[in-house]
Design a protein around this motif. Structure first.
Motif, PDB file in Angstrom:
ATOM      1  N   LEU A   1       0.830  -1.198   0.000  1.00 32.37           N
ATOM      2  CA  LEU A   1       0.000   0.000   0.000  1.00 32.37           C
ATOM      3  C   LEU A   1       0.870   1.256   0.000  1.00 32.37           C
ATOM      4  CD1 LEU A   1      -2.914   1.074   0.141  1.00 32.37           C
ATOM      5  CD2 LEU A   1      -2.706   1.044   2.633  1.00 32.37           C
ATOM      6  N   THR A   2       1.922   1.254   0.807  1.00 30.89           N
ATOM      7  CA  THR A   2       2.832   2.407   0.851  1.00 30.89           C
ATOM      8  C   THR A   2       3.489   2.624  -0.508  1.00 30.89           C
ATOM      9  OG1 THR A   2       3.294   1.950   3.193  1.00 30.89           O
ATOM     10  CG2 THR A   2       4.829   3.398   2.018  1.00 30.89           C
ATOM     11  N   ALA A   3       3.935   1.546  -1.134  1.00 28.41           N
ATOM     12  CA  ALA A   3       4.615   1.655  -2.427  1.00 28.41           C
ATOM     13  C   ALA A   3       3.680   2.201  -3.503  1.00 28.41           C
ATOM     14  CB  ALA A   3       5.163   0.292  -2.840  1.00 28.41           C
ATOM     15  N   ILE A   4       2.436   1.726  -3.512  1.00 27.40           N
ATOM     16  CA  ILE A   4       1.504   2.157  -4.558  1.00 27.40           C
ATOM     17  C   ILE A   4       1.070   3.604  -4.329  1.00 27.40           C
ATOM     18  CG2 ILE A   4      -0.760   1.525  -3.640  1.00 27.40           C
ATOM     19  CD1 ILE A   4       0.583   0.562  -7.095  1.00 27.40           C
ATOM     20  N   LEU A   5       0.957   4.011  -3.063  1.00 28.15           N
ATOM     21  CA  LEU A   5       0.656   5.421  -2.764  1.00 28.15           C
ATOM     22  C   LEU A   5       1.787   6.323  -3.236  1.00 28.15           C
ATOM     23  CD1 LEU A   5      -0.994   5.287   0.766  1.00 28.15           C
ATOM     24  CD2 LEU A   5      -1.849   6.627  -1.156  1.00 28.15           C
ATOM     25  N   ASP A   6       3.026   5.916  -2.934  1.00 23.66           N
ATOM     26  CA  ASP A   6       4.181   6.699  -3.378  1.00 23.66           C
ATOM     27  C   ASP A   6       4.236   6.781  -4.904  1.00 23.66           C
ATOM     28  OD1 ASP A   6       4.935   7.138  -0.788  1.00 23.66           O
ATOM     29  OD2 ASP A   6       6.406   5.513  -0.720  1.00 23.66           O
ATOM     30  N   ARG A   7       3.834   5.673  -5.530  1.00 19.19           N
ATOM     31  CA  ARG A   7       3.826   5.637  -7.001  1.00 19.19           C
ATOM     32  C   ARG A   7       2.800   6.632  -7.556  1.00 19.19           C
ATOM     33  NH1 ARG A   7       7.346   1.738  -9.762  1.00 19.19           N
ATOM     34  NH2 ARG A   7       6.933   2.141 -11.961  1.00 19.19           N
ATOM     35  N   LEU A   8       1.641   6.688  -6.944  1.00 20.34           N
ATOM     36  CA  LEU A   8       0.592   7.597  -7.402  1.00 20.34           C
ATOM     37  C   LEU A   8       1.000   9.059  -7.170  1.00 20.34           C
ATOM     38  CD1 LEU A   8      -2.159   8.167  -8.559  1.00 20.34           C
ATOM     39  CD2 LEU A   8      -3.175   7.667  -6.323  1.00 20.34           C
ATOM     40  N   ILE A   9       1.653   9.337  -6.060  1.00 21.90           N
ATOM     41  CA  ILE A   9       2.133  10.698  -5.797  1.00 21.90           C
ATOM     42  C   ILE A   9       3.146  11.114  -6.859  1.00 21.90           C
ATOM     43  CG2 ILE A   9       3.475  12.112  -4.189  1.00 21.90           C
ATOM     44  CD1 ILE A   9       2.159  10.446  -1.907  1.00 21.90           C
ATOM     45  N   ALA A  10       4.081  10.183  -7.181  1.00 21.17           N
ATOM     46  CA  ALA A  10       5.082  10.473  -8.216  1.00 21.17           C
ATOM     47  C   ALA A  10       4.412  10.671  -9.573  1.00 21.17           C
ATOM     48  CB  ALA A  10       6.094   9.334  -8.287  1.00 21.17           C
ATOM     49  N   ASN A  11       3.373   9.888  -9.875  1.00 29.31           N
ATOM     50  CA  ASN A  11       2.660  10.041 -11.147  1.00 29.31           C
ATOM     51  C   ASN A  11       1.942  11.386 -11.241  1.00 29.31           C
ATOM     52  OD1 ASN A  11       3.522   7.520 -11.878  1.00 29.31           O
ATOM     53  ND2 ASN A  11       1.555   6.490 -11.550  1.00 29.31           N
ATOM     54  N   THR A  12       1.433  11.859 -10.107  1.00 32.47           N
ATOM     55  CA  THR A  12       0.770  13.163 -10.087  1.00 32.47           C
ATOM     56  C   THR A  12       1.767  14.273 -10.407  1.00 32.47           C
ATOM     57  OG1 THR A  12      -0.788  12.349  -8.422  1.00 32.47           O
ATOM     58  CG2 THR A  12      -0.624  14.733  -8.689  1.00 32.47           C
ATOM     59  N   ARG A  13       2.961  14.178  -9.849  1.00 35.31           N
ATOM     60  CA  ARG A  13       4.007  15.159 -10.167  1.00 35.31           C
ATOM     61  C   ARG A  13       4.393  15.088 -11.634  1.00 35.31           C
ATOM     62  NH1 ARG A  13       7.978  13.868  -5.018  1.00 35.31           N
ATOM     63  NH2 ARG A  13       6.609  14.711  -3.389  1.00 35.31           N
ATOM     64  N   THR A  14       4.506  13.874 -12.160  1.00 34.68           N
ATOM     65  CA  THR A  14       4.850  13.700 -13.572  1.00 34.68           C
ATOM     66  C   THR A  14       3.768  14.297 -14.467  1.00 34.68           C
ATOM     67  OG1 THR A  14       6.049  11.662 -13.070  1.00 34.68           O
ATOM     68  CG2 THR A  14       5.418  12.012 -15.361  1.00 34.68           C
ATOM     69  N   ALA A  15       2.514  14.090 -14.095  1.00 33.86           N
ATOM     70  CA  ALA A  15       1.401  14.631 -14.886  1.00 33.86           C
ATOM     71  C   ALA A  15       1.446  16.156 -14.932  1.00 33.86           C
ATOM     72  CB  ALA A  15       0.069  14.160 -14.306  1.00 33.86           C
ATOM     73  N   ALA A  16       1.773  16.779 -13.806  1.00 32.04           N
ATOM     74  CA  ALA A  16       1.874  18.235 -13.780  1.00 32.04           C
ATOM     75  C   ALA A  16       2.995  18.718 -14.698  1.00 32.04           C
ATOM     76  CB  ALA A  16       2.115  18.717 -12.349  1.00 32.04           C
ATOM     77  N   SER A  17       4.132  18.041 -14.663  1.00 32.27           N
ATOM     78  CA  SER A  17       5.240  18.398 -15.546  1.00 32.27           C
ATOM     79  C   SER A  17       4.885  18.165 -17.007  1.00 32.27           C
ATOM     80  CB  SER A  17       6.479  17.580 -15.163  1.00 32.27           C
ATOM     81  OG  SER A  17       7.534  17.815 -16.063  1.00 32.27           O
ATOM     82  N   LEU A  18       4.235  17.044 -17.293  1.00 35.37           N
ATOM     83  CA  LEU A  18       3.845  16.703 -18.662  1.00 35.37           C
ATOM     84  C   LEU A  18       2.835  17.696 -19.209  1.00 35.37           C
ATOM     85  CD1 LEU A  18       3.954  14.718 -21.019  1.00 35.37           C
ATOM     86  CD2 LEU A  18       2.237  13.338 -19.852  1.00 35.37           C
TER      87      LEU A  18
ATOM     88  N   ASN B   1      -5.408   6.854 -10.225  1.00 35.98           N
ATOM     89  CA  ASN B   1      -4.290   6.888 -11.165  1.00 35.98           C
ATOM     90  C   ASN B   1      -4.787   6.975 -12.613  1.00 35.98           C
ATOM     91  OD1 ASN B   1      -1.262   6.428 -11.676  1.00 35.98           O
ATOM     92  ND2 ASN B   1      -2.195   4.833 -12.928  1.00 35.98           N
ATOM     93  N   SER B   2      -5.904   6.320 -12.915  1.00 40.18           N
ATOM     94  CA  SER B   2      -6.479   6.386 -14.259  1.00 40.18           C
ATOM     95  C   SER B   2      -6.847   7.818 -14.621  1.00 40.18           C
ATOM     96  CB  SER B   2      -7.726   5.495 -14.349  1.00 40.18           C
ATOM     97  OG  SER B   2      -7.398   4.140 -14.134  1.00 40.18           O
ATOM     98  N   PHE B   3      -7.408   8.551 -13.681  1.00 37.26           N
ATOM     99  CA  PHE B   3      -7.744   9.950 -13.943  1.00 37.26           C
ATOM    100  C   PHE B   3      -6.490  10.802 -14.120  1.00 37.26           C
ATOM    101  CE2 PHE B   3     -11.890   8.878 -11.822  1.00 37.26           C
ATOM    102  CZ  PHE B   3     -12.681   9.147 -12.930  1.00 37.26           C
ATOM    103  N   VAL B   4      -5.451  10.529 -13.336  1.00 37.45           N
ATOM    104  CA  VAL B   4      -4.194  11.272 -13.459  1.00 37.45           C
ATOM    105  C   VAL B   4      -3.573  11.053 -14.844  1.00 37.45           C
ATOM    106  CG1 VAL B   4      -1.818  11.422 -12.613  1.00 37.45           C
ATOM    107  CG2 VAL B   4      -3.712  11.315 -10.983  1.00 37.45           C
ATOM    108  N   VAL B   5      -3.584   9.795 -15.306  1.00 37.84           N
ATOM    109  CA  VAL B   5      -3.048   9.482 -16.638  1.00 37.84           C
ATOM    110  C   VAL B   5      -3.877  10.164 -17.723  1.00 37.84           C
ATOM    111  CG1 VAL B   5      -2.638   7.630 -18.305  1.00 37.84           C
ATOM    112  CG2 VAL B   5      -2.026   7.300 -15.899  1.00 37.84           C
TER     113      VAL B   5
END
Length: 552
Positions: free
Chosen positions: A448-465, A524-528
């Protein structure tokens, strides 16, 4: 009746002049908008280059307001300092005066050819740059036609004894002339139209020479008032440059007023065509004030920051910061503000995820309410941005800007949907787990911790993208969906294995863990979808469906 006809003719000519200016401005923005922003951003590293950039872009856009707004937005974002932005403002003033000087000469004969050529280009291809250049040429032709009509409309005025007597009083009341010029420019939002009108009045002898110059000084002051009034109670950084411009104009007004007799004699000695001396004075005034202020800009910047220091109080996070309603007439700037505001949704969603992480991993119950409150921030910002973009006139947008507007809408709506998933599902399941005391085993907690961290990182990537639109980054972000899907599938398999073995307590904890993973997968689907899919779709790398094609 004759007086009414004359007034209608004057109003019509001035309206046509303002509309022609609008057409030139919108055409240039649609054809070269992003390039103009890049040019301005690349020339703001020193005062001289910033001054020249302000002159050039204002001549192209036919609007010092548009140039000033771009520089103000760069300053508010912290991309450039106040000093080069003020240099741009000085250049914009000179650029506007150059436009007036060029239009003050008798070039009405060019009106018909410009409109004809512009119409041909305008109707060739609605999706090409030629279409937008046609709009520019039509606008220029209309401006020249309006000036010709203005001259014709003023001829009866020159023969009116009452009007001549009334306007003749301006020579005896110089303050009234300044105030009148200020009010006209403030009402029209254009010093170009006012100075050209004053030049026409001077050509027909309706106003005296010194009165005409005082009206021009008032017009310069009036156009400096508009940006400051529109800034209102915005951030101090947004009000510094308009206040500097107003102060510069007031200083120039005082100097020119004192030296007006000498200036008038010097202009008369130049033997310029009738009315052209008014435009030359306007150009000389703005050029002189630019030269006077330029060496002292470092000291002025320090004084302005002391006079309008940055606010220390925290702003309401649910209220927009970058949606400048005075920029709605300049779409490329309005879209830039909306894009910057949209990035705040990504920051807020990341804060929500960090709060949810503390609740789930460290059982921080006290953060539940604070994390849920951030969803209200997302809802508010989403609504403000959509309402703001709905006010942008799509007729003034090129194809690139229309696509940009659509990408902003897609981004903000998906970010808001991701926030809803966190608020209505993830935090609800987290609360349920805390109430029941169903703590996960070590493996599930680590997952759960790993997947949460992954989603946080994806949110940052989405903002940059969202800003960079890099196709390679978009592909990597889209591939994250497969990882989240595999994690959910593995958790489902483990959960049913526990149910078969009859381990009741463990299966209850596992079921809640599975719910949490599904919530994170959906978020995560919405972030993508917010950032990766628009880029991949434009690159032709997005399939319309995941289903295999049916053969036969």
């Amino acid at each position: 009746m004759d007086s009414l006809i004359v007034i209608l003719a004057l109003v019509g000519a001035i309206s046509l002049l303002l509309w022609g200016t609008h057409m030139v401005q919108s055409g240039v923005q649609r054809a070269f908008g992003p390039r103009l922003r890049t040019v301005l951003a690349d020339t703001l590293d020193n005062r001289i280059k910033a001054l020249l950039a302000g002159i050039g872009i204002t001549v192209v856009l036919q609007s010092s307001t548009a140039t000033a707004l771009m520089a103000t937005n760069f300053t508010s974002a912290g991309l450039i300092g106040l000093l080069p932005a003020m240099a741009v403002m000085l250049g914009a003033n000179v650029g506007t005066a150059l436009i007036v000087t060029l239009l003050s000469f008798n070039v009405a004969i060019l009106s018909a050819p410009l409109i004809t050529i512009g119409l041909i280009l305008f109707r060739l291809d609605k999706d090409s740059r030629r279409h937008d250049l046609g709009r520019v040429l039509i606008g220029l032709g209309l401006m020249l036609l309006a000036l010709h009509q203005l001259v014709l409309a003023l001829e009866p005025v020159a023969q009116s004894t009452e009007v001549m007597t009334l306007l003749g009083l301006l020579g005896a009341m110089p303050l009234v002339a300044v105030i009148l010029g200020t009010l006209l420019a403030w009402a029209m939002h254009s010093s170009v139209a006012v100075v050209l009108l004053v030049g026409s009045l001077a050509t027909h002898g309706i106003v005296g020479h010194e009165s005409a110059l005082l009206l021009v000084l008032g017009a310069n002051l009036g156009t400096a008032l508009n940006p400051l009034l529109e800034a209102g109670d915005k951030s101090p950084s947004a009000r510094r440059m308009p206040l500097f411009n107003l102060g510069n104009r007031l200083l120039g007004l005082a100097i020119a007023w004192l030296a007006l007799p000498q200036i008038s004699v010097a202009l008369s000695a130049m033997n310029l065509p009738d009315g052209a001396d008014v435009a030359v004075f306007h150009l000389g005034f703005n050029f002189a004030m630019a030269l006077i202020a330029l060496p002292f800009l470092p000291q002025i910047a320090v004084w302005m920051c002391r006079l309008l220091p940055d606010r220390q109080d925290a702003a309401d996070p649910a209220q927009p910061i970058y949606l400048d309603h005075s920029a709605l007439d300049i779409p490329m700037i309005a879209l830039g503000g909306a894009q910057r505001e949209a990035l705040r949704l990504a920051d807020t969603l990341e804060a929500m995820l960090n709060g949810a992480r503390e609740v789930l991993v460290h059982n921080e119950r006290k953060l539940l309410a604070e994390t849920r409150a951030r969803d209200d921030v997302l809802d508010s910002l989403n609504t403000h941005i959509k309402r703001y973009l709905a006010q942008v006139d799509e007729d003034d947008l090129g194809e690139d800007d229309k696509e940009r507007l659509h990408r902003i809408l897609v981004f903000v709506m998906n970010m808001e949907q991701a926030g809803d998933v966190i608020d209505r599902h993830l935090l609800l399941h987290a609360t349920k787990r805390l109430k029941r005391g169903l703590l996960p085993d070590a493996d599930n907690e680590e997952e759960l911790t790993a997947i949460l961290d992954r989603l946080i990182a994806n949110t940052r990537t989405a903002a940059s993208l969202f800003v960079t639109e890099d196709a390679q980054v978009a592909r990597k972000l889209a591939e994250e969906k497969a990882l989240f899907r595999r994690v959910e599938q593995d958790a489902t398999t483990r959960h049913f294995a526990l149910m078969r073995d009859g381990v009741t307590a463990a299966s209850q904890s596992s079921a809640l863990h599975l719910d949490l993973l599904r919530d994170l997968k959906l978020a995560n689907s919405f972030v993508v979808a917010a950032a990766a899919y628009p880029v991949l779709d434009r690159a032709g790398e997005l399939l319309p469906s995941r289903m295999a094609s049916t053969i036969g």
